[in-house]
Motif scaffolding. Structure first.
Motif, PDB file in Angstrom:
ATOM      1  N   VAL A  47     -68.535 -48.858  -3.670  1.00 28.50           N
ATOM      2  CA  VAL A  47     -68.165 -47.452  -3.812  1.00 28.50           C
ATOM      3  C   VAL A  47     -69.227 -46.602  -3.135  1.00 28.50           C
ATOM      4  N   THR A  48     -68.802 -45.633  -2.328  1.00 24.89           N
ATOM      5  CA  THR A  48     -69.725 -44.614  -1.831  1.00 24.89           C
ATOM      6  C   THR A  48     -69.496 -43.357  -2.652  1.00 24.89           C
ATOM      7  N   GLY A  49     -70.555 -42.629  -2.921  1.00 25.64           N
ATOM      8  CA  GLY A  49     -70.438 -41.449  -3.781  1.00 25.64           C
ATOM      9  C   GLY A  49     -70.725 -41.828  -5.217  1.00 25.64           C
ATOM     10  N   ASN A  50     -70.196 -41.056  -6.143  1.00 24.48           N
ATOM     11  CA  ASN A  50     -70.468 -41.254  -7.567  1.00 24.48           C
ATOM     12  C   ASN A  50     -69.633 -42.387  -8.143  1.00 24.48           C
ATOM     13  N   LEU A  51     -70.313 -43.317  -8.816  1.00 23.08           N
ATOM     14  CA  LEU A  51     -69.649 -44.370  -9.580  1.00 23.08           C
ATOM     15  C   LEU A  51     -70.063 -44.191 -11.030  1.00 23.08           C
ATOM     16  N   THR A  52     -69.097 -43.890 -11.883  1.00 25.10           N
ATOM     17  CA  THR A  52     -69.350 -43.660 -13.303  1.00 25.10           C
ATOM     18  C   THR A  52     -68.836 -44.852 -14.095  1.00 25.10           C
ATOM     19  N   ARG A  53     -69.682 -45.337 -15.011  1.00 22.47           N
ATOM     20  CA  ARG A  53     -69.283 -46.425 -15.908  1.00 22.47           C
ATOM     21  C   ARG A  53     -69.522 -45.997 -17.344  1.00 22.47           C
ATOM     22  N   TYR A  54     -68.517 -46.236 -18.194  1.00 23.97           N
ATOM     23  CA  TYR A  54     -68.695 -45.957 -19.615  1.00 23.97           C
ATOM     24  C   TYR A  54     -69.723 -46.929 -20.182  1.00 23.97           C
ATOM     25  N   ARG A  55     -70.491 -46.450 -21.132  1.00 27.04           N
ATOM     26  CA  ARG A  55     -71.637 -47.171 -21.665  1.00 27.04           C
ATOM     27  C   ARG A  55     -71.221 -48.363 -22.529  1.00 27.04           C
ATOM     28  N   TYR A  56     -72.005 -49.425 -22.405  1.00 31.06           N
ATOM     29  CA  TYR A  56     -71.938 -50.560 -23.320  1.00 31.06           C
ATOM     30  C   TYR A  56     -73.283 -51.263 -23.287  1.00 31.06           C
ATOM     31  N   PHE A  57     -73.578 -52.041 -24.334  1.00 27.69           N
ATOM     32  CA  PHE A  57     -74.830 -52.797 -24.347  1.00 27.69           C
ATOM     33  C   PHE A  57     -74.705 -54.001 -23.434  1.00 27.69           C
ATOM     34  N   GLY A  58     -75.775 -54.307 -22.750  1.00 30.70           N
ATOM     35  CA  GLY A  58     -75.782 -55.443 -21.862  1.00 30.70           C
ATOM     36  C   GLY A  58     -75.990 -55.029 -20.419  1.00 30.70           C
ATOM     37  N   PHE A  59     -75.763 -55.967 -19.516  1.00 29.16           N
ATOM     38  CA  PHE A  59     -75.945 -55.719 -18.092  1.00 29.16           C
ATOM     39  C   PHE A  59     -74.799 -54.881 -17.540  1.00 29.16           C
ATOM     40  N   MET A  60     -75.151 -53.949 -16.678  1.00 28.67           N
ATOM     41  CA  MET A  60     -74.187 -53.058 -16.065  1.00 28.67           C
ATOM     42  C   MET A  60     -74.576 -52.900 -14.594  1.00 28.67           C
ATOM     43  N   THR A  61     -73.798 -53.504 -13.697  1.00 26.27           N
ATOM     44  CA  THR A  61     -74.083 -53.387 -12.274  1.00 26.27           C
ATOM     45  C   THR A  61     -73.216 -52.282 -11.678  1.00 26.27           C
ATOM     46  N   PHE A  62     -73.868 -51.451 -10.885  1.00 26.43           N
ATOM     47  CA  PHE A  62     -73.182 -50.384 -10.162  1.00 26.43           C
ATOM     48  C   PHE A  62     -73.080 -50.832  -8.709  1.00 26.43           C
ATOM     49  N   TYR A  63     -71.868 -51.141  -8.263  1.00 25.43           N
ATOM     50  CA  TYR A  63     -71.611 -51.634  -6.917  1.00 25.43           C
ATOM     51  C   TYR A  63     -71.477 -50.437  -5.984  1.00 25.43           C
ATOM     52  N   VAL A  64     -72.612 -49.911  -5.538  1.00 26.59           N
ATOM     53  CA  VAL A  64     -72.631 -48.702  -4.718  1.00 26.59           C
ATOM     54  C   VAL A  64     -73.256 -48.980  -3.362  1.00 26.59           C
ATOM     55  N   GLY A  65     -73.017 -48.073  -2.443  1.00 22.20           N
ATOM     56  CA  GLY A  65     -73.608 -48.171  -1.123  1.00 22.20           C
ATOM     57  C   GLY A  65     -73.411 -46.857  -0.392  1.00 22.20           C
ATOM     58  N   THR A  66     -73.833 -46.855   0.854  1.00 23.87           N
ATOM     59  CA  THR A  66     -73.668 -45.692   1.719  1.00 23.87           C
ATOM     60  C   THR A  66     -73.161 -46.190   3.063  1.00 23.87           C
ATOM     61  N   GLY A  67     -72.474 -45.343   3.800  1.00 27.64           N
ATOM     62  CA  GLY A  67     -72.040 -45.716   5.148  1.00 27.64           C
ATOM     63  C   GLY A  67     -71.059 -46.863   5.152  1.00 27.64           C
ATOM     64  N   THR A  68     -70.940 -47.483   6.323  1.00 26.66           N
ATOM     65  CA  THR A  68     -69.938 -48.532   6.500  1.00 26.66           C
ATOM     66  C   THR A  68     -70.436 -49.938   6.196  1.00 26.66           C
ATOM     67  N   ALA A  69     -71.729 -50.157   6.127  1.00 30.98           N
ATOM     68  CA  ALA A  69     -72.245 -51.501   5.861  1.00 30.98           C
ATOM     69  C   ALA A  69     -73.585 -51.426   5.133  1.00 30.98           C
ATOM     70  N   GLU A  70     -73.652 -50.580   4.118  1.00 30.85           N
ATOM     71  CA  GLU A  70     -74.935 -50.339   3.447  1.00 30.85           C
ATOM     72  C   GLU A  70     -74.805 -50.528   1.938  1.00 30.85           C
TER      73      GLU A  70
END
Length: 181
Positions: A47-70
């Motif tokens: 995801v480019t831009g804002n990625l919002t995840r509702y909270r929970y206990f444990g590991f939470m990875t945000f699959y974010v990037g910028t541009g076309t291959a970043e």
């Protein structure tokens, strides 16, 4: 896929199988409303831009990037705390040097903004990935730091995995306000 006029809310599972989900071009957000570890799955893409995840206990990875291959994911682990109904964290990554980073010799041209909505407690930033081209200076001399909405920077003892463009960290941060890393 580019979001054009409204945020995209996923109530079950967001599965990324390739390509870019672009929320950045029109200042929108991708919102994963399920508060579970399995609320997101990824084989490729981000995801480019804002990625919002509702909270929970444990590991939470945000699959974010910028541009076309970043691709520049960040993983957090909530160790304690609570949250209001629909409490969430939003992450956005920027592919520039942080404007308050005064280093002229050793830094990366990338930072992550974490925005808190109703979450209290402690999180551990466990990993953050950047790109080879982001490194300016000597990679081994770069450390992750926290900029909690104003000076000073809080420099962390970070394990930089040299050559793999990866921070490995177990630093605990209080998420009572927004943070930049």
């Amino acid at each position: 896929v580019k979001l054009v006029s409204s945020d995209l809310t996923i109530d079950n599972i967001l599965t990324l199988n390739g390509g870019i989900l672009d929320a950045a071009s029109n200042s929108l957000s991708v919102i994963v409303a399920r508060s579970a570890a399995a609320a997101m799955a990824r084989t490729s893409g981000y995801v480019t831009g804002n990625l919002t995840r509702y909270r929970y206990f444990g590991f939470m990875t945000f699959y974010v990037g910028t541009g076309t291959a970043e691709y520049s994911p960040i993983t957090l682990f909530q160790t304690s705390g609570s949250g209001t109904t629909n409490a969430s964290l939003t992450v956005r990554v920027y592919n520039v040097k942080h404007p308050q980073n005064s280093s002229n010799t050793n830094y990366i041209n990338r930072y992550w903004n974490l925005t808190n909505s109703g979450v209290t407690g402690t999180f551990a930033v466990t990993s953050a990935q950047y790109l080879p081209g982001d490194v300016v200076g000597t990679e081994a001399d770069i450390a992750l730091g926290e900029y909690p909405q104003g000076p000073p920077w809080i420099k962390w003892d970070t394990a930089v995995i040299t050559g793999q463009n990866h921070y490995l960290q177990t630093k605990l941060i209080k998420m009572n306000s927004d943070q930049e890393l």
